[in-house]
Design an enzyme around this catalytic site. Structure first.
Site, PDB file in Angstrom:
ATOM      1  N   VAL A 184    -111.819  -2.691  -6.671  1.00 28.73           N
ATOM      2  CA  VAL A 184    -113.062  -1.987  -7.008  1.00 28.73           C
ATOM      3  C   VAL A 184    -113.331  -2.060  -8.512  1.00 28.73           C
ATOM      4  O   VAL A 184    -114.365  -1.599  -8.971  1.00 28.73           O
ATOM      5  CB  VAL A 184    -112.996  -0.516  -6.533  1.00 28.73           C
ATOM      6  CG1 VAL A 184    -112.965  -0.444  -5.003  1.00 28.73           C
ATOM      7  CG2 VAL A 184    -111.819   0.240  -7.141  1.00 28.73           C
ATOM      8  N   HIS A 194    -114.238  -3.826  -0.936  1.00 33.66           N
ATOM      9  CA  HIS A 194    -113.938  -2.384  -0.852  1.00 33.66           C
ATOM     10  C   HIS A 194    -114.765  -1.560  -1.822  1.00 33.66           C
ATOM     11  O   HIS A 194    -114.408  -0.422  -2.154  1.00 33.66           O
ATOM     12  CB  HIS A 194    -112.434  -2.157  -1.070  1.00 33.66           C
ATOM     13  CG  HIS A 194    -111.593  -2.779  -0.003  1.00 33.66           C
ATOM     14  ND1 HIS A 194    -110.263  -3.081  -0.185  1.00 33.66           N
ATOM     15  CD2 HIS A 194    -111.895  -3.183   1.249  1.00 33.66           C
ATOM     16  CE1 HIS A 194    -109.789  -3.635   0.927  1.00 33.66           C
ATOM     17  NE2 HIS A 194    -110.747  -3.709   1.806  1.00 33.66           N
ATOM     18  N   GLY A 235    -102.289 -11.755  -5.790  1.00 34.53           N
ATOM     19  CA  GLY A 235    -101.982 -10.342  -6.000  1.00 34.53           C
ATOM     20  C   GLY A 235    -102.421  -9.385  -4.924  1.00 34.53           C
ATOM     21  O   GLY A 235    -102.929  -8.303  -5.210  1.00 34.53           O
TER      22      GLY A 235
HETATM   23  N1  APR Z   1     -99.332 -10.533 -10.516  1.00 37.82           N
HETATM   24  C1  APR Z   1     -99.563 -10.907  -9.216  1.00 37.82           C
HETATM   25  N2  APR Z   1     -99.291 -10.116  -8.150  1.00 37.82           N
HETATM   26  C2  APR Z   1     -98.749  -8.906  -8.417  1.00 37.82           C
HETATM   27  C3  APR Z   1     -98.482  -8.455  -9.732  1.00 37.82           C
HETATM   28  C4  APR Z   1     -98.812  -9.339 -10.809  1.00 37.82           C
HETATM   29  N3  APR Z   1     -98.615  -8.994 -12.075  1.00 37.82           N
HETATM   30  N4  APR Z   1     -97.948  -7.194  -9.656  1.00 37.82           N
HETATM   31  C5  APR Z   1     -97.883  -6.888  -8.332  1.00 37.82           C
HETATM   32  N5  APR Z   1     -98.356  -7.913  -7.595  1.00 37.82           N
HETATM   33  C6  APR Z   1     -98.501  -8.006  -6.148  1.00 37.82           C
HETATM   34  C7  APR Z   1     -97.474  -7.247  -5.335  1.00 37.82           C
HETATM   35  O1  APR Z   1     -96.306  -8.027  -5.114  1.00 37.82           O
HETATM   36  C8  APR Z   1     -98.250  -6.989  -4.045  1.00 37.82           C
HETATM   37  O2  APR Z   1     -98.097  -8.068  -3.140  1.00 37.82           O
HETATM   38  O3  APR Z   1     -99.750  -7.451  -5.826  1.00 37.82           O
HETATM   39  C9  APR Z   1     -99.716  -6.928  -4.504  1.00 37.82           C
HETATM   40  C10 APR Z   1    -100.302  -5.529  -4.560  1.00 37.82           C
HETATM   41  O4  APR Z   1    -100.374  -5.038  -3.255  1.00 37.82           O
HETATM   42  P1  APR Z   1    -101.098  -3.634  -2.955  1.00 37.82           P
HETATM   43  O5  APR Z   1    -100.660  -2.635  -3.925  1.00 37.82           O
HETATM   44  O6  APR Z   1    -100.878  -3.372  -1.506  1.00 37.82           O
HETATM   45  O7  APR Z   1    -102.634  -3.928  -3.259  1.00 37.82           O
HETATM   46  P2  APR Z   1    -103.739  -4.661  -2.355  1.00 37.82           P
HETATM   47  O8  APR Z   1    -103.140  -5.713  -1.511  1.00 37.82           O
HETATM   48  O9  APR Z   1    -104.840  -5.047  -3.255  1.00 37.82           O
HETATM   49  O10 APR Z   1    -104.219  -3.427  -1.435  1.00 37.82           O
HETATM   50  C11 APR Z   1    -105.235  -3.658  -0.514  1.00 37.82           C
HETATM   51  O11 APR Z   1    -105.361  -1.336   0.013  1.00 37.82           O
HETATM   52  O12 APR Z   1    -105.140   0.704  -0.899  1.00 37.82           O
HETATM   53  C12 APR Z   1    -106.049  -0.146  -0.361  1.00 37.82           C
HETATM   54  O13 APR Z   1    -108.379  -0.365  -0.756  1.00 37.82           O
HETATM   55  C13 APR Z   1    -107.122  -0.522  -1.352  1.00 37.82           C
HETATM   56  O14 APR Z   1    -108.027  -2.705  -1.853  1.00 37.82           O
HETATM   57  C14 APR Z   1    -106.844  -2.001  -1.623  1.00 37.82           C
HETATM   58  C15 APR Z   1    -106.142  -2.449  -0.366  1.00 37.82           C
END
Ligand code: APR
Length: 245
Positions: A101, A117, A183
Site C-alpha cells: 500500500v 491491496h 519480497g
Molecule cells: N528483500 C527481499 N525480500 C525480503 C526482504 C528484503 N530485504 N526482507 C524480507 N523479505 C521477504 C521475506 O522473506 C518474506 O518472504 O519478504 C516477504 C515478506 O512477506 P510478508 O511479510 O508476508 O509480506 P507480503 O507477502 O507482502 O504480505 C502479503 O499480507 O498482511 C497482508 O495485505 C498485507 O499485502 C500484504 C499481504
C-alpha cells in the site's frame, strides 16, 4: 546469477516484464514486513486493526494504526530495488502488480503500478467506495467526511474484503514474457495465486532471502538475496544482455 541467462534468451526490447511485489521490496527502505521477525503482525493483532469488523468495533484504533503507518511512509524513500525495477522500463514494457500500500514503486520511478491491496496515501468514503481521495499529509481524522457526508476510511483492502483489481492483475500476469516476484511470502490469497496465471513457458524469477513454497510452479528460479542486491544485479544483467545480443 549466470543461471538466469537461459531465462533471458527469449527477451527482446519491448517484451512485457510483470513484477509481483510484496512487503520485502520496501523492507530496506525501513518499512517492516508483515510476517518476518518484528513484522507488523507480530506487533499488532490483525483482527484489531485490519478487518471490517475491527473498523466497526473501534474505528479510532484502526485509523490511528494507518495514520502511524502513513506518517512513517512520508519519512522513508524508495531503495535500489524500486529504482532498478523502474530502470527496466528503458528497454521493456514493465507492469508492477504490488500487494504493497506504500507508494515507493511510483516514487522510485515506475510508471505502471497496480495496487492490489489499496493505497495508504488515499482515503475513501465508507458510504460509496468509488469516492477516493488523496490524503493531505499523514492523518485522516474521524471528523473528515466524504462528499456524501460519511466518515473516511483508509483506502486499503482489509482481510475478508474483496480484492477489486484481482482480475485485471490476472490478465496482466497472463500476458507476461517474464514474471519477477520480489519480497512476498506468497501466503496471502488471492494475490499468491497470481503466480499460476503465468503461462507455463514463462520464466518466473523469485528474489527473496527467505524460504518460499514454489511447489506446483515450473520454470522457477529463486535468487536468495535481499531485494536491493538481487534486483539490482538482475536488472543490470538483463540490460547488459540486451545490449550484447
Ligand atoms: N528483500 C527481499 N525480500 C525480503 C526482504 C528484503 N530485504 N526482507 C524480507 N523479505 C521477504 C521475506 O522473506 C518474506 O518472504 O519478504 C516477504 C515478506 O512477506 P510478508 O511479510 O508476508 O509480506 P507480503 O507477502 O507482502 O504480505 C502479503 O499480507 O498482511 C497482508 O495485505 C498485507 O499485502 C500484504 C499481504
Amino acid at each position: 546469477m549466470n543461471s538466469v541467462f537461459p531465462y533471458m534468451r527469449n527477451l527482446r526490447p519491448g517484451c512485457r516484464i510483470v513484477v509481483l511485489s510484496g512487503a520485502g521490496v520496501s523492507q530496506e527502505s525501513g518499512l517492516a514486513t508483515f510476517r518476518d521477525n518484528n513484522g507488523l503482525w507480530e506487533e499488532h493483532d490483525v483482527y484489531e486493526v485490519a478487518t471490517p469488523e475491527a473498523w466497526s468495533r473501534n474505528p479510532e484504533l484502526v485509523q490511528r494504526f494507518y495514520n502511524a503507518r502513513r506518517k512513517q511512509l512520508l519519512e522513508v524513500f524508495p531503495n535500489d530495488a524500486h529504482k532498478y525495477l523502474a530502470k527496466l522500463e528503458e528497454v521493456f514494457e514493465v507492469v508492477v502488480v504490488t500487494q504493497n500500500v506504500d507508494d515507493l514503486h511510483e516514487r522510485g520511478g515506475s510508471s505502471n503500478v497496480v495496487h492490489l491491496h489499496g493505497e495508504l496515501r488515499k482515503s475513501r468514503s465508507t458510504l460509496d467506495e468509488s469516492l477516493v481521495y488523496d490524503v493531505d499529509g499523514w492523518e485522516i481524522t474521524m471528523e473528515e467526511r466524504c462528499e456524501k457526508g460519511s466518515v473516511l476510511r483508509p483506502h486499503v483492502v482489509w482481510f475478508g474484503e474483496m480484492v477489486p483489481m484481482i482480475e485485471e492483475a490476472a490478465s496482466i500476469v497472463q500476458s507476461a514474457d517474464l514474471l519477477l516476484v520480489v519480497g512476498t511470502s506468497l501466503s496471502v490469497y488471492p494475490a499468491a495465486g497470481l503466480l499460476h496465471e503465468a503461462s507455463s513457458d514463462v520464466p518466473v524469477i523469485l528474489i527473496d532471502p527467505g524460504e518460499l513454497n514454489t511447489s506446483g510452479l515450473r520454470n522457477v528460479h529463486h535468487i536468495r538475496e535481499k531485494a536491493t542486491v538481487g534486483v539490482k544485479n538482475l536488472v543490470l544483467k538483463m540490460l547488459e544482455y540486451q545490449k550484447d545480443s
